[in-house]
Design a protein around this motif. Structure first.
Motif, PDB file in Angstrom:
ATOM      1  N   LEU A  20       0.822  -1.217   0.000  1.00  0.00           N
ATOM      2  CA  LEU A  20       0.000   0.000   0.000  1.00  0.00           C
ATOM      3  C   LEU A  20       0.854   1.264   0.000  1.00  0.00           C
ATOM      4  O   LEU A  20       0.417   2.315   0.451  1.00  0.00           O
ATOM      5  CB  LEU A  20      -0.918   0.003   1.222  1.00  0.00           C
ATOM      6  CG  LEU A  20      -1.871  -1.182   1.340  1.00  0.00           C
ATOM      7  CD1 LEU A  20      -2.859  -0.955   2.459  1.00  0.00           C
ATOM      8  CD2 LEU A  20      -2.616  -1.418   0.031  1.00  0.00           C
ATOM      9  N   THR A  21       2.089   1.168  -0.496  1.00  0.00           N
ATOM     10  CA  THR A  21       3.001   2.304  -0.415  1.00  0.00           C
ATOM     11  C   THR A  21       2.465   3.524  -1.132  1.00  0.00           C
ATOM     12  O   THR A  21       2.605   4.636  -0.650  1.00  0.00           O
ATOM     13  CB  THR A  21       4.381   1.924  -1.002  1.00  0.00           C
ATOM     14  OG1 THR A  21       4.771   0.700  -0.396  1.00  0.00           O
ATOM     15  CG2 THR A  21       5.410   2.983  -0.690  1.00  0.00           C
ATOM     16  N   ASP A  22       1.842   3.328  -2.289  1.00  0.00           N
ATOM     17  CA  ASP A  22       1.358   4.517  -2.997  1.00  0.00           C
ATOM     18  C   ASP A  22      -0.040   4.893  -2.524  1.00  0.00           C
ATOM     19  O   ASP A  22      -0.790   4.065  -2.012  1.00  0.00           O
ATOM     20  CB  ASP A  22       1.385   4.320  -4.523  1.00  0.00           C
ATOM     21  CG  ASP A  22       1.579   5.663  -5.252  1.00  0.00           C
ATOM     22  OD1 ASP A  22       1.347   6.728  -4.631  1.00  0.00           O
ATOM     23  OD2 ASP A  22       1.974   5.649  -6.423  1.00  0.00           O
ATOM     24  N   SER A  35      -2.745   2.725  -4.048  1.00  0.00           N
ATOM     25  CA  SER A  35      -2.725   1.252  -3.930  1.00  0.00           C
ATOM     26  C   SER A  35      -3.714   0.806  -2.864  1.00  0.00           C
ATOM     27  O   SER A  35      -3.721   1.340  -1.757  1.00  0.00           O
ATOM     28  CB  SER A  35      -1.348   0.737  -3.523  1.00  0.00           C
ATOM     29  OG  SER A  35      -0.325   1.556  -3.946  1.00  0.00           O
ATOM     30  N   PHE A  36      -4.486  -0.187  -3.215  1.00  0.00           N
ATOM     31  CA  PHE A  36      -5.449  -0.760  -2.273  1.00  0.00           C
ATOM     32  C   PHE A  36      -5.223  -2.255  -2.149  1.00  0.00           C
ATOM     33  O   PHE A  36      -4.749  -2.905  -3.082  1.00  0.00           O
ATOM     34  CB  PHE A  36      -6.886  -0.470  -2.723  1.00  0.00           C
ATOM     35  CG  PHE A  36      -7.202   0.990  -2.638  1.00  0.00           C
ATOM     36  CD1 PHE A  36      -7.595   1.568  -1.446  1.00  0.00           C
ATOM     37  CD2 PHE A  36      -7.036   1.807  -3.748  1.00  0.00           C
ATOM     38  CE1 PHE A  36      -7.838   2.925  -1.354  1.00  0.00           C
ATOM     39  CE2 PHE A  36      -7.282   3.163  -3.669  1.00  0.00           C
ATOM     40  CZ  PHE A  36      -7.682   3.725  -2.463  1.00  0.00           C
ATOM     41  N   TYR A  47     -12.956 -10.892   8.812  1.00  0.00           N
ATOM     42  CA  TYR A  47     -12.373 -10.122   7.717  1.00  0.00           C
ATOM     43  C   TYR A  47     -10.877 -10.387   7.618  1.00  0.00           C
ATOM     44  O   TYR A  47     -10.175 -10.471   8.627  1.00  0.00           O
ATOM     45  CB  TYR A  47     -12.649  -8.644   8.011  1.00  0.00           C
ATOM     46  CG  TYR A  47     -12.090  -7.629   7.047  1.00  0.00           C
ATOM     47  CD1 TYR A  47     -12.776  -7.274   5.899  1.00  0.00           C
ATOM     48  CD2 TYR A  47     -10.888  -6.986   7.326  1.00  0.00           C
ATOM     49  CE1 TYR A  47     -12.273  -6.300   5.040  1.00  0.00           C
ATOM     50  CE2 TYR A  47     -10.381  -6.009   6.472  1.00  0.00           C
ATOM     51  CZ  TYR A  47     -11.079  -5.677   5.324  1.00  0.00           C
ATOM     52  OH  TYR A  47     -10.576  -4.711   4.492  1.00  0.00           O
ATOM     53  N   ARG A  87      -7.423  -8.972   5.334  1.00  0.00           N
ATOM     54  CA  ARG A  87      -6.904  -8.015   4.340  1.00  0.00           C
ATOM     55  C   ARG A  87      -5.452  -8.360   4.073  1.00  0.00           C
ATOM     56  O   ARG A  87      -4.676  -8.600   5.005  1.00  0.00           O
ATOM     57  CB  ARG A  87      -7.055  -6.591   4.853  1.00  0.00           C
ATOM     58  CG  ARG A  87      -6.947  -5.559   3.743  1.00  0.00           C
ATOM     59  CD  ARG A  87      -7.436  -4.197   4.198  1.00  0.00           C
ATOM     60  NE  ARG A  87      -6.337  -3.371   4.665  1.00  0.00           N
ATOM     61  CZ  ARG A  87      -6.469  -2.102   5.048  1.00  0.00           C
ATOM     62  NH1 ARG A  87      -7.656  -1.537   5.035  1.00  0.00           N
ATOM     63  NH2 ARG A  87      -5.428  -1.409   5.451  1.00  0.00           N
ATOM     64  N   ASP A 106      -2.705  -6.826   3.209  1.00  0.00           N
ATOM     65  CA  ASP A 106      -1.539  -6.088   3.704  1.00  0.00           C
ATOM     66  C   ASP A 106      -1.224  -6.439   5.148  1.00  0.00           C
ATOM     67  O   ASP A 106      -0.068  -6.433   5.553  1.00  0.00           O
ATOM     68  CB  ASP A 106      -1.745  -4.581   3.546  1.00  0.00           C
ATOM     69  CG  ASP A 106      -2.956  -4.075   4.299  1.00  0.00           C
ATOM     70  OD1 ASP A 106      -4.024  -4.713   4.187  1.00  0.00           O
ATOM     71  OD2 ASP A 106      -2.838  -3.070   5.003  1.00  0.00           O
ATOM     72  N   ALA A 107      -2.250  -6.731   5.932  1.00  0.00           N
ATOM     73  CA  ALA A 107      -2.019  -7.095   7.329  1.00  0.00           C
ATOM     74  C   ALA A 107      -1.905  -8.611   7.461  1.00  0.00           C
ATOM     75  O   ALA A 107      -1.257  -9.117   8.375  1.00  0.00           O
ATOM     76  CB  ALA A 107      -3.154  -6.580   8.192  1.00  0.00           C
ATOM     77  N   ARG A 118      -9.684  -9.848  11.356  1.00  0.00           N
ATOM     78  CA  ARG A 118     -10.295  -8.687  12.000  1.00  0.00           C
ATOM     79  C   ARG A 118     -11.731  -9.084  12.295  1.00  0.00           C
ATOM     80  O   ARG A 118     -12.419  -9.630  11.444  1.00  0.00           O
ATOM     81  CB  ARG A 118     -10.214  -7.506  11.029  1.00  0.00           C
ATOM     82  CG  ARG A 118     -10.484  -6.174  11.606  1.00  0.00           C
ATOM     83  CD  ARG A 118     -10.190  -5.106  10.552  1.00  0.00           C
ATOM     84  NE  ARG A 118      -8.867  -4.539  10.699  1.00  0.00           N
ATOM     85  CZ  ARG A 118      -8.577  -3.499  11.507  1.00  0.00           C
ATOM     86  NH1 ARG A 118      -9.519  -2.954  12.231  1.00  0.00           N
ATOM     87  NH2 ARG A 118      -7.358  -3.033  11.579  1.00  0.00           N
ATOM     88  N   THR A 130     -14.605  -2.521  14.231  1.00  0.00           N
ATOM     89  CA  THR A 130     -13.758  -3.643  14.600  1.00  0.00           C
ATOM     90  C   THR A 130     -13.875  -3.850  16.105  1.00  0.00           C
ATOM     91  O   THR A 130     -13.728  -2.897  16.868  1.00  0.00           O
ATOM     92  CB  THR A 130     -12.299  -3.327  14.235  1.00  0.00           C
ATOM     93  OG1 THR A 130     -12.226  -3.153  12.818  1.00  0.00           O
ATOM     94  CG2 THR A 130     -11.370  -4.451  14.642  1.00  0.00           C
ATOM     95  N   ARG A 151     -12.628  -0.967  -1.923  1.00  0.00           N
ATOM     96  CA  ARG A 151     -12.473  -0.871  -0.478  1.00  0.00           C
ATOM     97  C   ARG A 151     -13.803  -0.422   0.088  1.00  0.00           C
ATOM     98  O   ARG A 151     -14.633   0.135  -0.637  1.00  0.00           O
ATOM     99  CB  ARG A 151     -11.342   0.075  -0.091  1.00  0.00           C
ATOM    100  CG  ARG A 151     -11.579   1.572  -0.276  1.00  0.00           C
ATOM    101  CD  ARG A 151     -11.340   2.070  -1.686  1.00  0.00           C
ATOM    102  NE  ARG A 151     -11.145   3.526  -1.722  1.00  0.00           N
ATOM    103  CZ  ARG A 151     -11.253   4.277  -2.792  1.00  0.00           C
ATOM    104  NH1 ARG A 151     -11.556   3.745  -3.955  1.00  0.00           N
ATOM    105  NH2 ARG A 151     -11.054   5.568  -2.728  1.00  0.00           N
ATOM    106  N   GLY A 152     -13.988  -0.691   1.399  1.00  0.00           N
ATOM    107  CA  GLY A 152     -15.245  -0.325   2.037  1.00  0.00           C
ATOM    108  C   GLY A 152     -16.412  -1.037   1.374  1.00  0.00           C
ATOM    109  O   GLY A 152     -16.377  -2.252   1.142  1.00  0.00           O
TER     110      GLY A 152
END
Lengths: 222, 342
Positions: free
Chosen positions: A86-88, A91-92, A122, A124, A126-127, A131, A143, A199-200
């Motif tokens: 997700l650096t940029d 990015s999602f 949930y 995701r 990146d993590a 959740r 959460t 997202r969302g």
């Protein structure tokens, strides 16, 4: 979906999408649809997504196993890009969730209501963890912890394989789904494609509750 | 969200901004030094006309059009200008000070947060430019707040400061998309959106914003919109010499600008032509709306008055003879406070 009873299996082992018990569990293929743009919770989101494709992932396979004390879902879908970084700013992350009703009156399509919540498990990318989420309406999810839902995803050869698991019963005052072997409940799934900026509420979902029954008959081990 | 009872605001006098970036650095050192914040400039100063940061932000849409949300997009890190990494080690500590020169490491940038500094527009001898400092506008009708599906953005009742609640933010960035001023940033380490907080921890202690207090040019006035003894009400409402930037974006900013006067043009014979503005009127109108011409006329009129030996309260305020008068009562010395990180 009748969820086989894999006795004497550790739920941690099931987080490996290649674990032996999954190989003998037949998955179900579910057609996914994009969430309607009109149901998005804010005008800006509706303006941004009108005329755009919502729900890039059109089908998913779902398998499930329970151990008598925990329930694990194994989700698999085609996705040409692995979006974990997700650096940029643009990015999602790829993500997925299993939704369960917290009450018999809970509605999947509206992400629950204050009086009839839904419970999302949930994951995701990146993590790469779980959740534990309560939904009380569109745009009203929160959460409750990041420990109780266990989840792990692996992307290889253009496919995500994600396992999401949780104990059947949780000692909490929060309106989570409390599961029981032999009882009938429902489930739904959602997938977010990061490459499509999902997202969302911008996601692919499986529609209304699908039947979920945790089989009381133990499978022979192996 | 409750009703906003009072609104803090800022006025920036563009006639006094020298583009020194002291505001930018004072903000940077105070708020955006953590990992993930390298490329963030909650305060930025760009040269106008220019593309600024993020590159060409004025053309990105967002905000509201005819009262309805206007589609936009999220600027990329490259468009913001990113955070360049330099070969400091080599130049300063590598024993190569005489051969190596300071340069950006890796891929060479194509844009920066102040890339088009001092370029401006116009042809010699009638070139022109001015500096435009920008922060979050803490809008009365914040597009970011309305775009967020998680109610993670609040506008404080007591002072109208717009804040992102990082505990509720899930990093969806609909706010970045919606903000027409493109003053919200993505922290990829914390995975939340972040932006100017109007120095609320200072404000709560009676201390003006760092960007305002540190400004060597006495450009920035701070205070409540409705404080009739303060500079904001006088400049915005009483004398009407400060205007919001791009009010057509529909968000009702609470940062106001005193528009830039400029020297007159030279005509073809090299003579001064007082009738021709150096900065084209249409350009200023495109930024500050049609009232900008009235404001410039007011300022010129006041200047004529003072040249004739008369008093002008509005020019006295803008000159800011007394530094502390610029801060609408938020004039406490931050060095007199024991600050605690919470």
């Amino acid at each position: 979906m009748l969820v086989p009873y894999a006795a004497n299996v550790d739920v941690e082992a099931l987080l490996d999408a290649d674990a032996a018990p999954w190989r003998s569990t037949a998955p179900e293929t579910i057609a996914m649809m994009g969430t309607p743009v009109g149901l998005q919770p804010t005008g800006a989101i509706r303006a941004a997504w009108t005329g755009k494709k919502i729900g890039a992932v059109e089908r998913i396979t779902v398998a499930a196993l329970h151990t008598g004390s925990a329930l694990a879902f194994r989700l698999e879908w085609a996705d040409p890009t692995e979006n974990r970084d997700l650096t940029d700013t643009t990015s999602f992350a790829d993500a997925a969730a299993v939704l369960l009703p917290s009450t018999p009156a809970s509605v999947a399509m509206t992400m629950g209501a204050p009086t009839a919540p839904v419970n999302a498990w949930y994951w995701r990318s990146d993590a790469d963890g779980g959740r534990h989420v309560i939904g009380e309406g569109i745009g009203a999810s929160r959460t409750i912890d990041v420990e109780l839902v266990r989840a792990r995803g692996v992307w290889k050869e253009g496919r995500w394989q994600v396992v999401i698991a949780r104990a059947l019963r949780i000692d909490t005052k929060e309106p989570v789904a409390q599961l029981e072997v032999g009882a009938k409940t429902g489930f739904a799934v959602a997938v977010w494609d990061g490459a499509n900026s999902e997202r969302g509420g911008i996601k692919a979902f499986s529609g209304d509750w699908r039947e979920l029954v945790l089989d009381a008959t133990k499978l022979a081990r192996g | 969200m409750g009703e906003v009872k009072r609104q803090l605001a800022m006025v920036m006098d563009l006639n006094k901004c020298i583009g020194c970036q002291t505001c930018t650095i004072s903000c940077k050192r105070l708020w955006t030094r953590d990992e993930g914040m390298e490329y963030m400039w909650w305060n930025s100063v760009n040269t106008m006309p220019g593309l600024g940061t993020p590159k060409d932000w004025e053309q990105m849409g967002g905000g509201f059009r005819d009262g309805q949300p206007n589609a936009s997009r999220i600027p990329t890190r490259k468009e913001f200008g990113d955070a360049w990494e330099f070969n400091h080690e080599e130049v300063f500590f590598g024993g190569k000070g005489s051969e190596a020169h300071l340069q950006v490491k890796g891929e060479q940038p194509e844009w920066g947060p102040n890339w088009d500094e001092d370029q401006g527009a116009g042809e010699y001898p009638n070139g022109y430019y001015f500096y435009l400092p920008r922060i979050c506008n803490h809008c009365t009708h914040p597009a970011c707040l309305e775009a967020c599906p998680r109610q993670a953005i609040e506008k404080r009742e007591q002072d109208g400061i717009v804040l992102i609640n990082e505990d509720r933010c899930r990093g969806y960035r609909f706010c970045m998309e919606a903000c027409p001023y493109k003053k919200i940033y993505w922290n990829h380490v914390q995975k939340v959106a972040q932006k100017c907080i109007f120095c609320f921890p200072r404000i709560e202690q009676g201390v003006a914003n760092a960007c305002a207090r540190q400004c060597p040019g006495r450009v920035r006035f701070v205070g409540y919109r409705d404080d009739q003894n303060g500079p904001i009400w006088k400049l915005v409402d009483k004398y009407k010499v400060a205007l919001p930037l791009h009010s057509e974006f529909g968000t009702e900013p609470n940062v106001f600008y005193v528009p830039p006067l400029a020297p007159p043009r030279f005509d073809a014979n090299g003579e001064i032509d007082e009738n021709q503005p150096r900065i084209p009127n249409e350009y200023l109108v495109s930024l500050f709306g049609p009232r900008v011409l009235e404001v410039l006329a007011t300022l010129k009129g006041e200047m004529t008055k003072t040249r004739a030996g008369q008093k002008s309260e509005v020019l006295d305020i803008l000159i800011a003879y007394k530094w502390k008068d610029m801060f609408g009562g938020f004039d406490r010395d931050p060095a007199s406070i024991e600050w605690k990180k919470t």
